[in-house]
Design a protein around this motif. Sequence first.
Motif, PDB file in Angstrom:
ATOM      1  N   VAL A 160       1.588   5.939  -1.954  1.00 36.74           N
ATOM      2  CA  VAL A 160       2.648   5.155  -2.604  1.00 36.74           C
ATOM      3  C   VAL A 160       3.049   3.976  -1.718  1.00 36.74           C
ATOM      4  O   VAL A 160       3.178   2.845  -2.200  1.00 36.74           O
ATOM      5  CB  VAL A 160       3.861   6.049  -2.941  1.00 36.74           C
ATOM      6  CG1 VAL A 160       5.062   5.213  -3.357  1.00 36.74           C
ATOM      7  CG2 VAL A 160       3.491   7.045  -4.037  1.00 36.74           C
ATOM      8  N   ARG A 161       3.217   4.218  -0.424  1.00 34.49           N
ATOM      9  CA  ARG A 161       3.592   3.132   0.488  1.00 34.49           C
ATOM     10  C   ARG A 161       2.490   2.070   0.547  1.00 34.49           C
ATOM     11  O   ARG A 161       2.767   0.875   0.577  1.00 34.49           O
ATOM     12  CB  ARG A 161       3.901   3.681   1.876  1.00 34.49           C
ATOM     13  CG  ARG A 161       5.207   4.495   1.899  1.00 34.49           C
ATOM     14  CD  ARG A 161       5.481   5.100   3.264  1.00 34.49           C
ATOM     15  NE  ARG A 161       5.541   4.112   4.320  1.00 34.49           N
ATOM     16  CZ  ARG A 161       6.628   3.400   4.642  1.00 34.49           C
ATOM     17  NH1 ARG A 161       7.751   3.572   3.981  1.00 34.49           N
ATOM     18  NH2 ARG A 161       6.592   2.544   5.639  1.00 34.49           N
ATOM     19  N   TRP A 162       1.239   2.502   0.561  1.00 35.91           N
ATOM     20  CA  TRP A 162       0.091   1.594   0.573  1.00 35.91           C
ATOM     21  C   TRP A 162       0.082   0.739  -0.688  1.00 35.91           C
ATOM     22  O   TRP A 162      -0.120  -0.470  -0.629  1.00 35.91           O
ATOM     23  CB  TRP A 162      -1.180   2.425   0.709  1.00 35.91           C
ATOM     24  CG  TRP A 162      -2.472   1.741   0.431  1.00 35.91           C
ATOM     25  CD1 TRP A 162      -3.132   0.858   1.236  1.00 35.91           C
ATOM     26  CD2 TRP A 162      -3.313   1.940  -0.710  1.00 35.91           C
ATOM     27  NE1 TRP A 162      -4.332   0.487   0.665  1.00 35.91           N
ATOM     28  CE2 TRP A 162      -4.450   1.139  -0.531  1.00 35.91           C
ATOM     29  CE3 TRP A 162      -3.212   2.720  -1.856  1.00 35.91           C
ATOM     30  CZ2 TRP A 162      -5.494   1.097  -1.460  1.00 35.91           C
ATOM     31  CZ3 TRP A 162      -4.241   2.681  -2.782  1.00 35.91           C
ATOM     32  CH2 TRP A 162      -5.361   1.873  -2.584  1.00 35.91           C
ATOM     33  N   ALA A 163       0.328   1.373  -1.821  1.00 34.90           N
ATOM     34  CA  ALA A 163       0.306   0.654  -3.100  1.00 34.90           C
ATOM     35  C   ALA A 163       1.460  -0.334  -3.210  1.00 34.90           C
ATOM     36  O   ALA A 163       1.296  -1.436  -3.735  1.00 34.90           O
ATOM     37  CB  ALA A 163       0.361   1.657  -4.249  1.00 34.90           C
ATOM     38  N   GLU A 164       2.624   0.059  -2.700  1.00 33.61           N
ATOM     39  CA  GLU A 164       3.807  -0.785  -2.847  1.00 33.61           C
ATOM     40  C   GLU A 164       3.956  -1.828  -1.752  1.00 33.61           C
ATOM     41  O   GLU A 164       4.698  -2.785  -1.916  1.00 33.61           O
ATOM     42  CB  GLU A 164       5.067   0.098  -2.873  1.00 33.61           C
ATOM     43  CG  GLU A 164       5.151   0.960  -4.113  1.00 33.61           C
ATOM     44  CD  GLU A 164       6.335   1.909  -4.094  1.00 33.61           C
ATOM     45  OE1 GLU A 164       6.993   2.059  -3.035  1.00 33.61           O
ATOM     46  OE2 GLU A 164       6.595   2.516  -5.147  1.00 33.61           O
ATOM     47  N   SER A 165       3.245  -1.646  -0.648  1.00 34.91           N
ATOM     48  CA  SER A 165       3.470  -2.515   0.509  1.00 34.91           C
ATOM     49  C   SER A 165       2.951  -3.930   0.311  1.00 34.91           C
ATOM     50  O   SER A 165       3.531  -4.872   0.817  1.00 34.91           O
ATOM     51  CB  SER A 165       2.829  -1.904   1.755  1.00 34.91           C
ATOM     52  OG  SER A 165       1.409  -1.973   1.660  1.00 34.91           O
ATOM     53  N   GLY A 166       1.840  -4.054  -0.375  1.00 34.97           N
ATOM     54  CA  GLY A 166       1.262  -5.378  -0.535  1.00 34.97           C
ATOM     55  C   GLY A 166       0.699  -5.943   0.751  1.00 34.97           C
ATOM     56  O   GLY A 166       0.208  -7.062   0.794  1.00 34.97           O
ATOM     57  N   ASP A 167       0.747  -5.152   1.834  1.00 33.63           N
ATOM     58  CA  ASP A 167       0.187  -5.664   3.091  1.00 33.63           C
ATOM     59  C   ASP A 167      -1.310  -5.373   3.135  1.00 33.63           C
ATOM     60  O   ASP A 167      -1.870  -4.737   2.245  1.00 33.63           O
ATOM     61  CB  ASP A 167       0.916  -5.093   4.315  1.00 33.63           C
ATOM     62  CG  ASP A 167       0.726  -3.593   4.502  1.00 33.63           C
ATOM     63  OD1 ASP A 167      -0.220  -3.023   3.949  1.00 33.63           O
ATOM     64  OD2 ASP A 167       1.533  -2.988   5.228  1.00 33.63           O
ATOM     65  N   SER A 168      -1.939  -5.861   4.147  1.00 31.17           N
ATOM     66  CA  SER A 168      -3.395  -5.733   4.233  1.00 31.17           C
ATOM     67  C   SER A 168      -3.835  -4.495   5.007  1.00 31.17           C
ATOM     68  O   SER A 168      -5.029  -4.297   5.194  1.00 31.17           O
ATOM     69  CB  SER A 168      -3.985  -6.987   4.885  1.00 31.17           C
ATOM     70  OG  SER A 168      -3.455  -7.134   6.193  1.00 31.17           O
ATOM     71  N   ARG A 169      -2.874  -3.679   5.435  1.00 31.96           N
ATOM     72  CA  ARG A 169      -3.256  -2.474   6.172  1.00 31.96           C
ATOM     73  C   ARG A 169      -4.025  -1.527   5.266  1.00 31.96           C
ATOM     74  O   ARG A 169      -3.612  -1.259   4.148  1.00 31.96           O
ATOM     75  CB  ARG A 169      -2.022  -1.747   6.718  1.00 31.96           C
ATOM     76  CG  ARG A 169      -1.341  -2.453   7.848  1.00 31.96           C
ATOM     77  CD  ARG A 169      -0.294  -1.602   8.540  1.00 31.96           C
ATOM     78  NE  ARG A 169       0.568  -0.880   7.604  1.00 31.96           N
ATOM     79  CZ  ARG A 169       1.133   0.295   7.877  1.00 31.96           C
ATOM     80  NH1 ARG A 169       0.932   0.897   9.022  1.00 31.96           N
ATOM     81  NH2 ARG A 169       1.914   0.869   6.998  1.00 31.96           N
ATOM     82  N   PRO A 170      -5.123  -0.994   5.749  1.00 30.12           N
ATOM     83  CA  PRO A 170      -5.878  -0.047   4.922  1.00 30.12           C
ATOM     84  C   PRO A 170      -5.111   1.257   4.738  1.00 30.12           C
ATOM     85  O   PRO A 170      -4.239   1.612   5.544  1.00 30.12           O
ATOM     86  CB  PRO A 170      -7.176   0.171   5.704  1.00 30.12           C
ATOM     87  CG  PRO A 170      -6.951  -0.364   7.060  1.00 30.12           C
ATOM     88  CD  PRO A 170      -5.776  -1.289   7.011  1.00 30.12           C
ATOM     89  N   LEU A 171      -5.465   1.971   3.700  1.00 28.58           N
ATOM     90  CA  LEU A 171      -4.809   3.236   3.382  1.00 28.58           C
ATOM     91  C   LEU A 171      -4.849   4.203   4.561  1.00 28.58           C
ATOM     92  O   LEU A 171      -3.851   4.875   4.838  1.00 28.58           O
ATOM     93  CB  LEU A 171      -5.471   3.874   2.152  1.00 28.58           C
ATOM     94  CG  LEU A 171      -4.996   5.276   1.795  1.00 28.58           C
ATOM     95  CD1 LEU A 171      -3.503   5.309   1.525  1.00 28.58           C
ATOM     96  CD2 LEU A 171      -5.786   5.806   0.613  1.00 28.58           C
ATOM     97  N   ILE A 172      -5.959   4.275   5.256  1.00 22.74           N
ATOM     98  CA  ILE A 172      -6.076   5.231   6.361  1.00 22.74           C
ATOM     99  C   ILE A 172      -4.971   5.020   7.391  1.00 22.74           C
ATOM    100  O   ILE A 172      -4.472   5.981   7.983  1.00 22.74           O
ATOM    101  CB  ILE A 172      -7.487   5.189   7.016  1.00 22.74           C
ATOM    102  CG1 ILE A 172      -7.683   6.336   8.002  1.00 22.74           C
ATOM    103  CG2 ILE A 172      -7.740   3.864   7.702  1.00 22.74           C
ATOM    104  CD1 ILE A 172      -7.864   7.669   7.384  1.00 22.74           C
ATOM    105  N   GLU A 173      -4.544   3.782   7.604  1.00 27.35           N
ATOM    106  CA  GLU A 173      -3.453   3.529   8.555  1.00 27.35           C
ATOM    107  C   GLU A 173      -2.126   4.080   8.036  1.00 27.35           C
ATOM    108  O   GLU A 173      -1.331   4.614   8.811  1.00 27.35           O
ATOM    109  CB  GLU A 173      -3.344   2.037   8.858  1.00 27.35           C
ATOM    110  CG  GLU A 173      -4.487   1.525   9.709  1.00 27.35           C
ATOM    111  CD  GLU A 173      -4.322   0.079  10.107  1.00 27.35           C
ATOM    112  OE1 GLU A 173      -3.171  -0.435  10.104  1.00 27.35           O
ATOM    113  OE2 GLU A 173      -5.345  -0.555  10.421  1.00 27.35           O
ATOM    114  N   HIS A 174      -1.902   3.977   6.749  1.00 26.25           N
ATOM    115  CA  HIS A 174      -0.696   4.556   6.159  1.00 26.25           C
ATOM    116  C   HIS A 174      -0.725   6.082   6.272  1.00 26.25           C
ATOM    117  O   HIS A 174       0.305   6.705   6.532  1.00 26.25           O
ATOM    118  CB  HIS A 174      -0.555   4.126   4.693  1.00 26.25           C
ATOM    119  CG  HIS A 174      -0.184   2.697   4.513  1.00 26.25           C
ATOM    120  ND1 HIS A 174       1.118   2.257   4.535  1.00 26.25           N
ATOM    121  CD2 HIS A 174      -0.951   1.594   4.316  1.00 26.25           C
ATOM    122  CE1 HIS A 174       1.147   0.948   4.338  1.00 26.25           C
ATOM    123  NE2 HIS A 174      -0.098   0.522   4.211  1.00 26.25           N
ATOM    124  N   VAL A 175      -1.897   6.668   6.076  1.00 23.46           N
ATOM    125  CA  VAL A 175      -2.016   8.125   6.187  1.00 23.46           C
ATOM    126  C   VAL A 175      -1.816   8.551   7.639  1.00 23.46           C
ATOM    127  O   VAL A 175      -1.110   9.534   7.907  1.00 23.46           O
ATOM    128  CB  VAL A 175      -3.376   8.615   5.648  1.00 23.46           C
ATOM    129  CG1 VAL A 175      -3.537  10.117   5.865  1.00 23.46           C
ATOM    130  CG2 VAL A 175      -3.521   8.273   4.167  1.00 23.46           C
TER     131      VAL A 175
END
Length: 191
Positions: A160-175
Amino acid sequence: MPGRREIKRRQTRLALITAALRLADERGVDRVTTEEISAAAEVSPRTFFNYFATKEHALVGDPLEDCPAPVLKPLPLLDALLDALAPAFEQIQGDRDLWLLRMRVISANPQLLPLLIAAAASAEQRLAQAIADQTGLAPDHPRPQVAAAVANAAVRVAVVRWAESGDSRPLIEHVREAFHHLKEVDDSRRT
């Protein structure tokens, strides 16, 4: 390496999912038929039903069906889970637009939530089984089930944070960030 038949199967499945999501996003789930999804994916309705029981399954289904079962390495549990699930996160990252579309469709059509919850519960059970297999614990032991549920919650927050962030960080970094917070919770009880 998958053979030609398996590649074709994956392409057809993805075409059906993509068509279903695009049509549902444009019109709403209730205004889309399996025949229209099939036509948009350039397959027959019979082919549609070879892949999905309903249009709702095409919209939600198990988007990580093609990912291999997680194999845990002999690491601390959260590290092993992160390592084992990395291919799934790479697949999600690679299909970012499709995942964002799926999330938008589900958000706009709450009647899909029970199916989403069922798919998440099935994935969580598979993860709990992998944890039980790798740790040597009995399948009914609570530790694998709790670990899978906690990991699933952390991944859900990260997605959810990855989808809403709009930043370029890959999902793995959010996880990784979410798992780091789990470790902090675990570490805080020791101090």
